[in-house]
Design an enzyme around this catalytic site. Structure first.
Site, PDB file in Angstrom:
ATOM      1  N   GLU A  21      22.391 -49.017  30.815  1.00 23.65           N
ATOM      2  CA  GLU A  21      21.922 -48.035  29.839  1.00 23.65           C
ATOM      3  C   GLU A  21      21.805 -48.604  28.430  1.00 23.65           C
ATOM      4  OE1 GLU A  21      23.904 -44.179  30.179  1.00 23.65           O
ATOM      5  OE2 GLU A  21      24.263 -44.638  32.299  1.00 23.65           O
ATOM      6  N   ASP A  41      25.813 -46.034  34.115  1.00 28.05           N
ATOM      7  CA  ASP A  41      27.225 -45.647  34.060  1.00 28.05           C
ATOM      8  C   ASP A  41      27.672 -44.920  35.329  1.00 28.05           C
ATOM      9  OD1 ASP A  41      27.188 -46.725  31.562  1.00 28.05           O
ATOM     10  OD2 ASP A  41      27.227 -44.815  30.484  1.00 28.05           O
ATOM     11  N   ASP A  57      28.951 -42.211  36.314  1.00 27.55           N
ATOM     12  CA  ASP A  57      29.260 -40.784  36.186  1.00 27.55           C
ATOM     13  C   ASP A  57      28.013 -39.970  36.520  1.00 27.55           C
ATOM     14  OD1 ASP A  57      27.639 -41.069  33.966  1.00 27.55           O
ATOM     15  OD2 ASP A  57      29.253 -40.877  32.515  1.00 27.55           O
ATOM     16  N   GLU A  93      25.804 -38.290  34.750  1.00 26.48           N
ATOM     17  CA  GLU A  93      24.578 -38.580  34.003  1.00 26.48           C
ATOM     18  C   GLU A  93      24.031 -39.958  34.388  1.00 26.48           C
ATOM     19  OE1 GLU A  93      23.053 -36.328  32.011  1.00 26.48           O
ATOM     20  OE2 GLU A  93      24.656 -34.874  32.359  1.00 26.48           O
ATOM     21  N   TYR A 115      32.897 -49.942  24.470  1.00 29.60           N
ATOM     22  CA  TYR A 115      31.968 -48.854  24.233  1.00 29.60           C
ATOM     23  C   TYR A 115      32.638 -47.665  23.537  1.00 29.60           C
ATOM     24  CZ  TYR A 115      27.934 -45.957  25.019  1.00 29.60           C
ATOM     25  OH  TYR A 115      26.839 -45.171  24.828  1.00 29.60           O
ATOM     26  N   ARG A 128      31.533 -44.459  23.214  1.00 25.43           N
ATOM     27  CA  ARG A 128      31.376 -43.090  23.721  1.00 25.43           C
ATOM     28  C   ARG A 128      32.087 -42.998  25.069  1.00 25.43           C
ATOM     29  NH1 ARG A 128      26.222 -42.885  20.565  1.00 25.43           N
ATOM     30  NH2 ARG A 128      25.308 -44.462  21.910  1.00 25.43           N
ATOM     31  N   HIS A 157      33.899 -45.242  31.311  1.00 34.08           N
ATOM     32  CA  HIS A 157      34.182 -46.411  30.482  1.00 34.08           C
ATOM     33  C   HIS A 157      35.677 -46.535  30.257  1.00 34.08           C
ATOM     34  CE1 HIS A 157      29.884 -46.379  29.519  1.00 34.08           C
ATOM     35  NE2 HIS A 157      30.015 -45.070  29.382  1.00 34.08           N
TER      36      HIS A 157
END
Length: 653
Positions: free
Chosen positions: A7, A78, A80, A82, A282, A284, A329
DNA sequence: CAGTGAGCGAGCTTCCGCTTGACTT
């Protein structure tokens, strides 16, 4: 050649370092497709079939990905909900060019939770496929948010004012602020008194006796004067304090807000910078997990730098508290613990401050507990009154070695039965206070506790509710506006279920059920939408248009001698005569900072804006007095800006 | 360093979540 898609471009660079020339690594830059912006894009009559489009902003990225020739495409977005959806959208968009039947291109899905060489190579060794149940959970989330937002907002345009908005997240944030505002408005302060006894070298406070008025305080003082103060009990115990867990996005934003006074937006900009320079992981994230390698390295660092006493026998593990955490993350930590000294020269002031904050929090989280000796002394008076003194002494600093030392309270040696000489009794008047207004830190904290919003959205939520003029920030605290209250009341009266603090938690449970195959996404959405659309129709037909209260000002219209009211125009607030449209007299709205003009001495210092919306300080007597300053003016003896010094000390290494 | 402004009603507005630049001042 193999193509890996992640991403973030920074992540792509890091992967490139670990993997050789066999791989080309590209970034999707987040989502590549979404529902269209200008229409609903959900077919509510046909199983909520979504219409996805590649926006103009994403076209370049998608075209670039589509042009790459690859034997294998490895989707490493990622791990997850999303991320899974991004992988699916990417695969769908690239499939026309790379149909396995035609070109033989194969899609593989890999996931990893930490960006270390071993984690990535392990993931590459056992690739899987896209998990469509997880993708469907994301689609359900996306479609539900679209239905709530794009159905409620137009209702507000009709019933309240054009341009307004409502949503699963923002409307709850506004509700929190509105309810706090009302709590403060209706709060009745209660008087109470405290009584402190001063002895030689220390003081003690009266406990277990409620004093409501000055008369009561005076009466007790009269009783106590001349009485014997005797030490009844001395209790000493050891207290241990543990370090905080390493930072997540929300706790980093809270700490930077509380310590530096930064907005969440500013914190994220600085963190983005540190991330792009490879200095931190990361930024976020909702996880407090740490890569084993990083923990091993920092444990070694702690021994070398501070000695074995500062190292706990076992590494500290931090469990993520939030139930809705996706933990894609790691926690936010320095990528290299030893990098502090040499990196500090290249960074600007903000970057340095934030890096040091992250560095300290991470190193401290693997250090030993701090140990204190706490002493409680009870002093009895013949009439049954009890005074208590507390002492606090640090025995071992542990992780506190990295932070500013707190001054302890040292009590003299006291023994049970000892008679004390009373020097003075000091009564003091107090009032109970309402809960404080939210600031960015406390708002983010409570939203996270309710599971509302995500690491990538805390900062934007705060911007949105201010842009809509539902809330205003004054001195870094949120105030609800009349518009915010009116919209909140309308939504609470008609759609209380969506504004329920537990609504998101319920949605999350359903999404989990979709992700693990227990439920299908279409019935889940239908179950929500059927009653919702009925309610929409009912309210659309029957609800009255909402009247927004106007705010009165202290100013008086010179033509009619009536109060002026605050109105909101295209360019923000202004004052108008309350007899409008009969009277058209207006005045500019002045934001006072309670300071006389340092130049003319008679005018008030007011906050103004340039043509380009930049704020500056000017004099209310302008154009008679032309005082102007970009920064808050200071009075003699005041420190510039009047800001508290940050609590951090420089780390000496 | 400092505009103006509401009311009419054409055509427009709007969600949450994932990522960065590309813009201007």
């Amino acid at each position: 050649m193999n193509l890996i898609i992640v991403e973030s471009p920074t992540k792509a660079k890091t992967l490139a370092k670990f993997l050789g020339n066999d791989y080309q690594i590209e970034a999707s830059m987040g989502h590549v497709r979404d529902l269209p912006e200008s229409r609903l894009g959900v077919d509510v009559d046909h199983d909520f079939n979504p219409e996805y489009v590649v926006s103009d902003k994403k076209k370049d990225t998608v075209t670039k990905l589509q042009k790459i020739k690859a034997d294998k495409i490895i989707l490493a977005t990622d791990p997850d909900r999303e991320g899974e959806a991004i992988a699916w959208h990417v695969a769908t968009l690239l499939n026309s060019k790379f149909d396995p039947a035609i070109g033989g291109t194969k899609f593989l899905r890999i996931t990893f939770h930490e960006i270390t060489e071993s984690a990535i190579k392990e993931a590459l060794a056992k690739p899987g496929e896209i998990n469509m149940e997880l993708v469907n959970a994301q689609q359900a989330r996306r479609i539900l948010d679209r239905l709530v937002g794009y159905k409620l907002s137009p209702l507000l345009w009709r019933k309240v004012r054009k341009g307004l908005s409502a949503g699963r997240v923002q409307s709850v944030a506004v509700r929190l602020i509105v309810e706090r505002e009302r709590e403060i408005l209706t709060f009745v302060p209660m008087e109470y008194w405290e009584l402190v006894a001063k002895f030689k070298d220390f003081e003690a406070k009266l406990i277990k006796t409620e004093i409501k008025t000055k008369d009561e305080a005076d009466k007790i003082i009269a009783e106590l004067v001349g009485s014997q103060f005797i030490v009844k009990q001395v209790e000493t115990k050891e207290i241990k304090r543990s370090p905080y867990p390493p930072f997540t996005t929300s706790t980093l934003q809270q700490a930077a807000s509380n310590l530096f006074g930064w907005s969440a937006k500013r914190t994220m900009q600085v963190a983005q910078n540190l991330y792009e320079q490879g200095l931190i992981t990361y930024h976020r994230t909702d996880s407090t997990n740490l890569a084993t390698q990083a923990v091993d390295a920092v444990r070694q660092f702690i021994v070398e730098q501070y000695g074995g006493r500062y190292l706990p026998a076992e590494p500290r593990l931090y469990k993520t508290k939030s139930k809705v955490a996706q933990e894609a993350h790691e926690a936010i930590r320095p990528t290299n613990t030893e990098r502090l000294a040499d990196s500090s020269q290249q960074l600007d002031r903000d970057q340095n401050k934030l890096f040091e904050l992250i560095w300290k929090r991470f190193v401290a989280c693997q250090m030993a507990e701090a140990v204190y000796e706490q002493t409680n002394v009870d002093i009895g008076v013949s009439d049954g009154y009890i005074f208590r003194a507390n002492g606090n002494k640090q025995v071992f600093d542990g992780f506190q070695r990295l932070f500013e030392r707190e001054e302890g309270i040292v009590l003299p040696k006291l023994t049970v039965g000892e008679i004390l000489e009373l020097l003075k009794l000091i009564p003091s008047q107090h009032f109970t206070e309402p809960p404080p207004r939210y600031n960015e830190a406390s708002l983010i904290k409570i939203l996270e506790e309710y599971g509302i919003g995500r690491p990538s959205t805390y900062a934007p939520i705060i911007s949105t509710i201010q842009e809509r003029q539902y809330v205003e920030k004054q001195d870094k605290r949120f105030f609800a506006t009349n518009l915010g209250m009116a919209v909140n009341d309308f939504l609470m009266a008609n759609f209380a279920n969506i504004l329920d603090y537990k609504f998101t938690a319920g949605v999350e449970d359903s999404l989990d059920a979709i992700a693990n195959g227990e439920k299908k996404w279409v019935p889940v959405i239908a179950e929500f939408y059927t009653p919702f659309s009925e309610q929409l129709e009912k309210v659309g037909d029957s609800a009255e248009r909402v009247k927004i209260a106007v705010e009165e000002s202290d100013e008086v219209c010179p033509e009619h001698n009536v109060p002026m009211v605050v109105r909101i125009g295209k360019f923000g607030k202004f004052l108008a005569c309350s007899k409008f449209p009969e009277c058209k007299f207006t005045k500019s709205f002045q934001v006072k900072i309670n300071m006389k003009c340092p130049k003319c001495g008679t005018g008030e210092v007011i906050l103004r804006k340039t043509h380009t919306k930049k704020s500056f300080y000017g004099c209310s007597n302008y154009p008679k007095c032309d005082f102007a300053s970009w920064t808050r003016p200071t009075l003699p003896g005041q420190s510039p800006g009047g800001r508290a010094k940050p609590k951090l000390e420089v780390i000496k290494m």
